[in-house]
Design a protein around this motif. Structure first.
Motif, mmCIF file in Angstrom:
data_model
loop_
_atom_site.group_PDB
_atom_site.id
_atom_site.type_symbol
_atom_site.label_atom_id
_atom_site.label_comp_id
_atom_site.label_asym_id
_atom_site.label_seq_id
_atom_site.Cartn_x
_atom_site.Cartn_y
_atom_site.Cartn_z
ATOM 1 N N PHE A 208 0.842 -1.222 -0.047
ATOM 2 C CA PHE A 208 0.111 -0.064 -0.110
ATOM 3 C C PHE A 208 0.913 1.329 -0.086
ATOM 4 C CE2 PHE A 208 -3.794 -1.853 2.551
ATOM 5 C CZ PHE A 208 -3.880 -2.987 1.415
ATOM 6 N N ALA A 209 1.984 1.146 0.308
ATOM 7 C CA ALA A 209 3.049 2.198 0.615
ATOM 8 C C ALA A 209 4.034 2.576 -0.474
ATOM 9 C CB ALA A 209 3.667 2.151 1.943
ATOM 10 N N THR A 210 3.856 1.895 -1.870
ATOM 11 C CA THR A 210 4.771 2.169 -3.097
ATOM 12 C C THR A 210 4.306 3.457 -3.627
ATOM 13 O OG1 THR A 210 4.834 -0.109 -3.122
ATOM 14 C CG2 THR A 210 6.057 1.198 -4.819
ATOM 15 N N ALA A 211 4.431 4.638 -2.738
ATOM 16 C CA ALA A 211 3.790 5.718 -3.176
ATOM 17 C C ALA A 211 4.876 6.980 -3.692
ATOM 18 C CB ALA A 211 2.988 6.287 -1.959
ATOM 19 N N ASN A 212 4.058 7.900 -4.346
ATOM 20 C CA ASN A 212 4.946 9.109 -4.482
ATOM 21 C C ASN A 212 5.576 9.872 -3.200
ATOM 22 O OD1 ASN A 212 2.539 9.232 -6.551
ATOM 23 N ND2 ASN A 212 4.420 10.028 -7.641
ATOM 24 N N ARG A 213 4.703 9.772 -2.144
ATOM 25 C CA ARG A 213 5.080 10.447 -0.879
ATOM 26 C C ARG A 213 4.616 9.614 0.232
ATOM 27 N NH1 ARG A 213 6.547 13.282 -4.440
ATOM 28 N NH2 ARG A 213 6.355 15.636 -4.629
ATOM 29 N N VAL A 214 5.713 9.367 1.266
ATOM 30 C CA VAL A 214 5.535 8.292 2.295
ATOM 31 C C VAL A 214 5.737 9.116 3.595
ATOM 32 C CG1 VAL A 214 5.875 6.354 3.441
ATOM 33 C CG2 VAL A 214 6.178 6.256 0.903
ATOM 34 N N ALA A 215 4.930 9.323 4.398
ATOM 35 C CA ALA A 215 5.047 10.147 5.682
ATOM 36 C C ALA A 215 4.891 9.010 6.652
ATOM 37 C CB ALA A 215 3.809 11.074 5.883
ATOM 38 N N MET A 216 5.594 9.147 7.834
ATOM 39 C CA MET A 216 5.408 8.571 8.988
ATOM 40 C C MET A 216 4.993 9.376 10.201
ATOM 41 S SD MET A 216 8.593 5.963 8.559
ATOM 42 C CE MET A 216 8.100 4.897 9.884
ATOM 43 N N LEU A 217 4.298 8.626 11.217
ATOM 44 C CA LEU A 217 4.201 9.354 12.516
ATOM 45 C C LEU A 217 5.230 9.287 13.279
ATOM 46 C CD1 LEU A 217 0.487 8.699 13.441
ATOM 47 C CD2 LEU A 217 1.338 10.836 12.959
ATOM 48 N N GLU A 218 5.556 10.089 14.155
ATOM 49 C CA GLU A 218 6.820 10.205 14.804
ATOM 50 C C GLU A 218 7.277 9.010 15.646
ATOM 51 O OE1 GLU A 218 8.652 13.082 18.424
ATOM 52 O OE2 GLU A 218 6.514 13.353 17.653
ATOM 53 N N HIS A 219 6.383 8.431 16.084
ATOM 54 C CA HIS A 219 6.463 7.130 16.916
ATOM 55 C C HIS A 219 6.078 5.776 15.980
ATOM 56 C CE1 HIS A 219 7.972 9.549 19.935
ATOM 57 N NE2 HIS A 219 6.759 9.858 20.273
ATOM 58 N N SER A 220 5.821 5.847 14.683
ATOM 59 C CA SER A 220 5.534 4.609 13.996
ATOM 60 C C SER A 220 6.882 3.922 13.461
ATOM 61 C CB SER A 220 4.594 5.115 12.816
ATOM 62 O OG SER A 220 5.480 5.945 11.907
ATOM 63 N N VAL A 221 6.702 2.825 13.289
ATOM 64 C CA VAL A 221 7.869 2.077 12.552
ATOM 65 C C VAL A 221 7.575 1.400 11.348
ATOM 66 C CG1 VAL A 221 8.626 1.494 15.035
ATOM 67 C CG2 VAL A 221 6.838 0.097 14.003
ATOM 68 N N TYR A 222 8.509 1.078 10.526
ATOM 69 C CA TYR A 222 8.245 0.499 9.195
ATOM 70 C C TYR A 222 9.630 -0.216 9.087
ATOM 71 C CZ TYR A 222 7.129 0.923 4.070
ATOM 72 O OH TYR A 222 6.889 0.684 2.782
ATOM 73 N N SER A 223 9.261 -1.606 8.636
ATOM 74 C CA SER A 223 10.448 -2.544 8.366
ATOM 75 C C SER A 223 10.168 -3.654 7.634
ATOM 76 C CB SER A 223 11.167 -3.050 9.724
ATOM 77 O OG SER A 223 10.273 -3.716 10.575
ATOM 78 N N VAL A 224 11.323 -4.479 7.129
ATOM 79 C CA VAL A 224 11.085 -5.562 6.296
ATOM 80 C C VAL A 224 10.337 -6.741 7.191
ATOM 81 C CG1 VAL A 224 13.190 -6.602 6.710
ATOM 82 C CG2 VAL A 224 11.875 -7.006 4.497
ATOM 83 N N ILE A 225 10.575 -6.879 8.561
ATOM 84 C CA ILE A 225 10.174 -7.666 9.401
ATOM 85 C C ILE A 225 10.062 -7.260 10.621
ATOM 86 C CG2 ILE A 225 12.579 -8.640 9.893
ATOM 87 C CD1 ILE A 225 11.500 -11.315 9.739
ATOM 88 N N SER A 226 9.125 -7.862 11.554
ATOM 89 C CA SER A 226 9.112 -7.429 13.061
ATOM 90 C C SER A 226 10.341 -7.699 13.842
ATOM 91 C CB SER A 226 7.712 -8.152 13.556
ATOM 92 O OG SER A 226 8.182 -9.602 13.835
ATOM 93 N N PRO A 227 10.721 -7.070 14.861
ATOM 94 C CA PRO A 227 11.756 -7.232 15.552
ATOM 95 C C PRO A 227 11.677 -8.872 15.958
ATOM 96 C CG PRO A 227 10.845 -5.117 16.099
ATOM 97 C CD PRO A 227 9.899 -5.660 15.305
ATOM 98 N N GLU A 228 10.760 -9.129 16.650
ATOM 99 C CA GLU A 228 10.562 -10.697 17.131
ATOM 100 C C GLU A 228 10.850 -11.473 15.999
ATOM 101 O OE1 GLU A 228 7.208 -8.212 19.126
ATOM 102 O OE2 GLU A 228 8.382 -8.205 17.314
ATOM 103 N N GLY A 229 10.326 -11.152 14.776
ATOM 104 C CA GLY A 229 10.691 -12.555 13.701
ATOM 105 C C GLY A 229 11.927 -12.198 13.469
ATOM 106 N N CYS A 230 12.687 -11.104 13.190
ATOM 107 C CA CYS A 230 13.919 -10.839 12.927
ATOM 108 C C CYS A 230 14.929 -11.398 13.775
ATOM 109 C CB CYS A 230 14.382 -9.419 12.799
ATOM 110 S SG CYS A 230 16.258 -9.055 12.498
ATOM 111 N N ALA A 231 14.755 -11.413 15.078
ATOM 112 C CA ALA A 231 15.583 -12.196 16.193
ATOM 113 C C ALA A 231 15.380 -13.680 16.087
ATOM 114 C CB ALA A 231 15.046 -11.545 17.779
ATOM 115 N N SER A 232 14.236 -13.976 15.937
ATOM 116 C CA SER A 232 14.148 -15.482 15.658
ATOM 117 C C SER A 232 14.919 -16.301 14.684
ATOM 118 C CB SER A 232 12.684 -15.908 15.657
ATOM 119 O OG SER A 232 11.743 -15.590 16.713
ATOM 120 N N ILE A 233 14.912 -15.525 13.739
ATOM 121 C CA ILE A 233 15.907 -15.911 12.378
ATOM 122 C C ILE A 233 17.219 -15.901 12.842
ATOM 123 C CG2 ILE A 233 16.221 -15.565 10.020
ATOM 124 C CD1 ILE A 233 13.332 -14.616 9.562
#
Length: 320
Positions: A208-233
């Motif tokens: 949904f976010a392959t956009a012309n403009r991408v904004a993020m709220l100050e305390h939002s997060v955006y990543s390829v995987i969750s921290p828990e999933g990344c740690a498990s791998i």
């Protein structure tokens, strides 16, 4: 009743004591607790400022997931008028984790699409905690095609831990549906703006976010995987999610440096859940500003700029 995060426990004690004093005064006429309550309020405010002035990436993940944070439905109800929800992918079913339809934003006809997590047990189950199935992404493709046909700007609101990984979703072509949605984002000749309002998890968010403009709220997060999933791998230990959050560079501030996000939208002190009206108004101003930047641009220029944005992504951070 306010939900406090783990790192906010000292704050909970102070605010709880202030509320107890006020409750005692309400039950006992003539009791004056104003000065004591005001002192506790001042102490709580100072602690809140200190806590949120030095949030770690993992704590930002916790704030982004706060159950009282405004969700997609709240933004649509507050910022858009004449919202007409459109359901189904014309193939299998309607996915309640994805909201979408036509609406007016500042009296401009638009199409709005977003992930909805729900706000209580029943609605969270119905919305599948914001984790879309293939039919959700195919619904989004249908809505983007309609927007392109009628020349309507597309606004997407991102808040998902990731696409649903269940057996049925995989059987119905989850990865293909995500890829088609991402592809459609790159093809439409209308302005496309995205706001990460909570979690932006994996391909479920990128779709949904392959956009012309991408904004993020100050305390939002955006990543390829969750921290828990990344740690498990990486470490075979999901308890190392704090280290993973640091390594992923998933905060809005990190992603501005990398060129993934274009702007950071400020939140009230203590997070979006502490003043929903203010943060919703801030998101509305950001959307209006991003749409204004693309006003009058031709379809071919919008498509070219969007493609170039993603082809060059990451180079800004590498150069630095």
């Amino acid at each position: 009743m306010t939900h406090y995060l783990d790192f906010e426990k000292p704050l909970a004690e102070i605010e709880g004591k202030a509320e107890e004093l006020r409750a005692l005064a309400r039950d006992n006429e003539g009791m004056d607790v104003a000065s004591e309550a005001a002192a506790l309020d001042a102490k709580a405010q100072a602690m809140l400022k200190d806590l949120y002035g030095k949030l770690t990436p993992w704590r930002k993940c916790q704030v982004a997931r706060h159950p009282e944070r405004p969700h997609c439905k709240d933004y649509i109800e507050a910022l858009f008028t004449e919202y007409m929800p459109l359901a189904g992918d014309r193939n299998f079913a309607d996915d309640h984790a994805v909201m979408g339809g036509t609406a007016r934003f500042n009296d401009m006809p638009v199409v709005v699409i977003g992930h909805e997590k729900g706000n209580d047990t029943q609605s969270r189950l119905d919305r599948n905690f914001g984790m879309a199935r293939p039919e959700g992404y195919r619904k989004a493709v249908r809505l983007m095609e309609m927007a392109d046909k009628f020349g309507l700007p597309v606004i997407t609101l991102i808040d998902t831990p990731g696409a649903y990984p269940g057996k049925g979703a995989e059987e119905r072509g989850q990865s293909e549906a995500i890829a088609r949605s991402t592809e459609k984002c790159l093809q439409i000749g209308v302005p496309l703006v995205s706001v990460v309002i909570g979690e932006g998890g994996s391909g479920g968010a990128v779709a949904f976010a392959t956009a012309n403009r991408v904004a993020m709220l100050e305390h939002s997060v955006y990543s390829v995987i969750s921290p828990e999933g990344c740690a498990s791998i990486l470490w075979k230990d999901s308890d190392k999610m704090r280290e993973a959050a640091e390594a992923l560079r998933l905060t809005a501030q990190d992603l501005i440096k990398l060129g993934v996000a274009d702007r950071v939208i400020p939140e009230p002190l203590g997070g979006a859940h502490r003043d929903r009206a203010v943060v919703i108004a801030n998101v509305g101003k950001a959307i209006a500003g991003m749409l204004e930047e693309m006003d009058g641009h031709k379809a071919k220029d919008l498509i070219r700029a969007r493609r170039q944005k993603f082809l060059s992504m990451g180079s800004k951070g590498l150069a630095a």
